[in-house]
Scaffold this active site. Structure first.
Site: not given
Ligand code: CP
Length: 313
Positions: A136, A108, A86, A58-59
């Protein structure tokens, strides 16, 4: 009115006036979303990069669509397929993205505070798309938008949040934001998933869902976060579903005009029964639509702020 800061990192930092500005702007953006032609020039010439260290449907997608609808260039960096794998640090990755001309970085990350660290180290605007167990904010903003759209107000709305409060950044952002806007919050969940001293935030705690749901205008379920659970916090998923799962019988105790919310993704039959998820009072799909409008509003307000700042100097 412009947003006070270059970044949107949490509802804790946003003022009532800023929240109102974001929700009102999202209302205009939702109008655009309902048009046949969704394209607008609001972000023409801007670059938006989503930097995701955790999975998302969704986000991430809603930020990407919001950017594209408004004419920006949008790109994604996912930790597993980038130089993060890496060993590149978050700050170096952020500066690399900024060096390519990103105006906004949407991040995120599994660590609480990661978005704050990035924001301090880049000039680009940073939007927190979920940091560990902290916040959030864009989810809470779309939740507040949905409540206001459905019930016509946020003030004095009785919101009951049920589930794994401890691991939930959605719950934390909603508590900060909804309380600022005058809503009353009740929490219910297993005591092992209730943060110590959470009542200091001014919320009411109930150990059983029936009591928590009684008279509620909004019942919000939360996902059981298997990835953040340590062994033994709940006896079994089945027992959790029996005691804390939201079913029609529990919903009958709420206000007759109750709306049922969930940030998604939903574990059907665990946090909520299918008949509740698909019930007419459920706003789960509308929350997703409103998520695009909220993200369009935030991208617009942050990039407009950057233009105002640029013109000043
Ligand atoms: N609600 C939410 O954040 O969903 P995603 O994990 O799919 O982005």
């Amino acid at each position: 009115m412009a947003l006070k800061n270059k970044d949107v990192l949490g509802l804790r930092e946003l003022s009532i006036e800023e929240i109102d500005e974001i929700l009102n702007t999202a209302e205009l953006m939702k109008h655009i979303l309902t048009q046949n032609n969704k394209r607008t020039p609001h972000l023409q010439g801007k670059s938006i990069v989503t930097l995701f260290y955790e999975n998302s449907t969704r986000t991430r997608l809603s930020f990407e669509l919001a950017s594209k609808y408004m004419g920006a260039s949008a790109a994604n960096v996912s930790a597993s397929s980038s130089s993060v794998a890496k060993g590149e640090t978050l700050i170096d990755t952020g500066r690399t993205i900024e060096s390519m001309g990103a105006d906004v970085i949407v991040i995120r990350h599994p660590m609480s505070g990661a978005s704050h660290l990035l924001a301090k180290n880049v000039d680009a605007s940073v939007i927190n798309a979920g940091d560990g167990m902290n916040e959030h904010p864009t989810q809470a903003l779309l939740d507040m938008y949905t409540i206001r759209e459905k019930l016509g107000r946020l003030e004095n709305v009785k919101v009951t949040i049920v589930g794994d409060i401890m691991h939930s950044r959605v719950a934390r952002s909603n508590i900060w934001g909804l309380q600022k806007m005058g809503a009353e919050i009740t929490l219910a969940g297993p005591s092992t998933l209730m943060p110590v001293e959470i009542e200091k935030m001014g919320v009411k705690i109930c150990s059983n869902v029936e009591e928590a749901v009684e008279g509620a205008d909004v019942v919000m379920g939360l996902r059981i976060q298997k990835e953040r659970q340590h062994e033994g916090l709940i006896p079994s998923i089945r027992e959790y579903a029996d005691l804390f799962g939201i079913d029609k019988k529990k919903i009958e105790l709420a206000s007759p005009n109750v709306i049922i919310m969930h940030p998604g993704p939903v574990n059907r039959g665990i946090e909520m029964t299918s008949d509740v998820i698909d019930y007419t009072a459920s706003t789960i799909n509308e929350q997703v639509t409103n998520g695009v409008a909220i993200r369009m509003a935030l991208l617009y307000l942050l990039t407009r702020r950057r233009v105002i700042e640029h013109d000043m100097y």
